[in-house]
Design an enzyme around this catalytic site. Structure first.
Site, PDB file in Angstrom:
ATOM      1  N   ASN A 157      32.389  40.227  28.972  1.00 23.28           N
ATOM      2  CA  ASN A 157      33.142  41.204  29.757  1.00 23.28           C
ATOM      3  C   ASN A 157      32.708  41.160  31.217  1.00 23.28           C
ATOM      4  O   ASN A 157      31.558  40.838  31.498  1.00 23.28           O
ATOM      5  CB  ASN A 157      32.918  42.617  29.200  1.00 23.28           C
ATOM      6  CG  ASN A 157      33.635  42.826  27.885  1.00 23.28           C
ATOM      7  OD1 ASN A 157      34.722  42.291  27.670  1.00 23.28           O
ATOM      8  ND2 ASN A 157      33.022  43.575  26.991  1.00 23.28           N
ATOM      9  N   CYS A 179      38.296  39.739  21.464  1.00 20.69           N
ATOM     10  CA  CYS A 179      37.800  41.106  21.475  1.00 20.69           C
ATOM     11  C   CYS A 179      38.121  41.751  20.132  1.00 20.69           C
ATOM     12  O   CYS A 179      39.221  41.574  19.599  1.00 20.69           O
ATOM     13  CB  CYS A 179      38.448  41.892  22.614  1.00 20.69           C
ATOM     14  SG  CYS A 179      37.916  43.630  22.701  1.00 20.69           S
ATOM     15  N   HIS A 180      37.176  42.524  19.595  1.00 15.11           N
ATOM     16  CA  HIS A 180      37.360  43.112  18.277  1.00 15.11           C
ATOM     17  C   HIS A 180      37.870  44.544  18.318  1.00 15.11           C
ATOM     18  O   HIS A 180      37.940  45.201  17.272  1.00 15.11           O
ATOM     19  CB  HIS A 180      36.053  43.053  17.485  1.00 15.11           C
ATOM     20  CG  HIS A 180      34.892  43.712  18.176  1.00 15.11           C
ATOM     21  ND1 HIS A 180      33.613  43.252  18.059  1.00 15.11           N
ATOM     22  CD2 HIS A 180      34.815  44.781  18.999  1.00 15.11           C
ATOM     23  CE1 HIS A 180      32.800  44.016  18.768  1.00 15.11           C
ATOM     24  NE2 HIS A 180      33.512  44.952  19.337  1.00 15.11           N
ATOM     25  N   HIS A 216      40.905  46.097  26.244  1.00 14.43           N
ATOM     26  CA  HIS A 216      40.267  47.412  26.197  1.00 14.43           C
ATOM     27  C   HIS A 216      41.221  48.559  26.543  1.00 14.43           C
ATOM     28  O   HIS A 216      40.823  49.721  26.518  1.00 14.43           O
ATOM     29  CB  HIS A 216      39.017  47.473  27.078  1.00 14.43           C
ATOM     30  CG  HIS A 216      37.884  46.660  26.538  1.00 14.43           C
ATOM     31  ND1 HIS A 216      36.816  46.273  27.311  1.00 14.43           N
ATOM     32  CD2 HIS A 216      37.639  46.173  25.300  1.00 14.43           C
ATOM     33  CE1 HIS A 216      35.975  45.558  26.576  1.00 14.43           C
ATOM     34  NE2 HIS A 216      36.455  45.488  25.355  1.00 14.43           N
TER      35      HIS A 216
END
Length: 464
Positions: A157, A179-180, A216
């Site tokens: 990130n 990304c999880h 995000h």
């Protein structure tokens, strides 16, 4: 690489940031769990000793209970040695030290600006990007020189800016960011299925979703379970659980502090406000919303029941992991294979032609979100198959959330342009307009200057 009896052997993976005490171990575990791929992993890290320590740990995984294959680990002194001839490149680095991270997260608090994470958005994310983007431009140039045909998987990130920098340095690069965060929302939806339909809780992968927007701050415009539209069920669930809903075990037990525990109260609130499913953790979502919504004060954060992650906690966690490393190296603690739930290894397998996979990734917009700028890095599903990654057409950002997402995307593009040009005033203009920068313009300048001063060791490429 060699294809033999349905397996792929002699794969070379280069791991940039290979001294990692966390992500690297997870990758090692996932690699030996897969039964149809094997090869060598070359670890490069500016901390060579950390990479050498991970060589010892990585090779121990080959004989751990549950290992299905063998991977040989090597530490390299140069990035070129790690990259030369690589089939895949994994990037997971810390851009700077915890001192710089401390400034990113905590300096804005002097001005009443709170950041639960501080690595993707807000003032902390922007200053972190000032350090990180030049690093990724260099990594991209090295990939172009030493392994131009490699597939590149980024976990670092700020995700959007890291991926953007790789393509800026090497437009033909085959890179994507993983990304999880969407996975957690799929797990929440699986809980909704259990609660509302009275059935056994399905696996995350049984919840089919269409993610759109940016990392995000991803949203779902479709969510189904066995052809059942989950939006009506989720609407009922969110109306019934305005005070939040805690799923035991949703947060990885490896995290040593409570900041990662969540009741998804903010996520539920966003659905009740806008009618679309926010698909990231509350800590991340809060940083992309207007600063007065959820981060006006510590009391507001407590009311919403998510955490402000302190850098002191991260330092404590690192000390714990350093101890774990020492004990695994000495043999005092065995290495334990535990599947991470990340999809990096399955993405590798799919790109090798061993399966097809559809999952969310961060790549430049090629039209998969038609009402965001072409070339902006966006998060949508993509299809992975033999030597191919093709984005899924996700459709436009819905009208109700378009003002939020388009503003964020425009800011990300502006910040990147300023950093790519090393133009501090352009960067500051975006910084001052960030949704979390709720102080006066004069105070925004003071904050920006102080944060840059605190991280000046990594900002030598700029003229202040």
């Amino acid at each position: 690489m060699n294809y033999k009896n349905g397996k792929v052997e002699n794969i070379k993976i280069a791991y940039i940031g290979g001294g990692s005490r966390g992500w690297a171990w997870g990758l090692m575990s996932d690699l030996v769990k897969a039964s149809d791929i094997s090869g060598d992993v070359y670890l490069y890290d500016i901390d060579l000793q950390a990479a050498k320590n991970n060589v010892i740990i990585g090779n121990k995984y080959n004989s751990a209970d549950g290992a299905n294959t063998v991977w040989n680990y090597h530490a390299t002194e140069t990035i070129g040695e790690a990259l030369t001839g690589a089939d895949f490149v994994v990037i997971s680095i810390l851009p700077g030290t915890f001192d710089e991270m401390y400034s990113d997260v905590h300096t804005p608090e002097k001005y009443g600006i709170y950041q639960p994470v501080g690595d993707t958005a807000g003032p902390g994310g922007i200053v972190r990007a000032m350090r990180t983007i030049p690093m990724f431009e260099e990594i991209g140039a090295n990939i172009k020189e030493f392994c131009p045909n490699a597939w590149v998987i980024n976990y670092t990130n700020p995700m959007t800016w890291c991926v953007k920098a790789l393509y800026h340095a090497f437009p033909e690069i085959k890179a994507f960011g993983c990304c999880h965060e969407v996975f957690g929302t799929q797990k929440l939806l699986a809980e909704v299925v259990k609660v509302k339909l009275g059935v056994e809780k399905p696996e995350r992968t049984e919840i089919k979703v269409n993610p759109v927007a940016v990392n995000h701050f991803t949203w779902l415009t479709e969510a189904t379970y066995r052809n059942i539209d989950l939006f009506p069920l989720y609407k009922e669930f969110c109306q019934e659980n305005k005070g939040g809903y805690f799923i035991d075990g949703l947060v990885d037990d490896n995290w040593m502090n409570g900041a990662f525990k969540t009741r998804d109260k903010l996520k539920i609130d966003l659905f009740n406000k806008f009618g679309w499913i926010a698909a990231a953790g509350d800590r991340h979502l809060a940083e992309f919303c207007e600063g007065k919504w959820y981060l006006e004060s510590k009391e507001r954060v407590e009311e919403m029941e998510f955490g402000l992650t302190s850098v002191a906690d991260r330092r404590d966690e690192l000390r714990i992991r350093l101890g774990m490393s020492e004990r695994m190296i000495s043999g005092e603690d065995p290495v334990v294979i535990k599947e991470t739930g990340e999809e990096g290894v399955n993405q590798i397998r799919a790109l090798l032609g061993l399966e097809d996979l559809v999952t969310n990734v961060n790549i430049p917009n090629r039209g998969q979100i038609p009402n965001l700028p072409l070339g902006a890095v966006v998060e949508t599903n993509a299809v992975f198959r033999d030597s191919s990654l093709v984005p899924v057409f996700a459709g436009p950002i819905p009208t109700e959330i378009y003002p939020l997402v388009s503003r964020i995307c425009a800011e990300q593009e502006a910040v990147f342009e300023g950093i790519a040009e090393r133009n501090v005033e352009k960067i500051f203009a975006a910084f001052a307009n960030d949704a979390l920068v709720t102080c006066s313009l004069d105070d925004a300048r003071k904050l920006f200057d102080e944060m840059c001063e605190n991280t000046k060791e990594y900002l030598g490429m700029y003229e202040f």
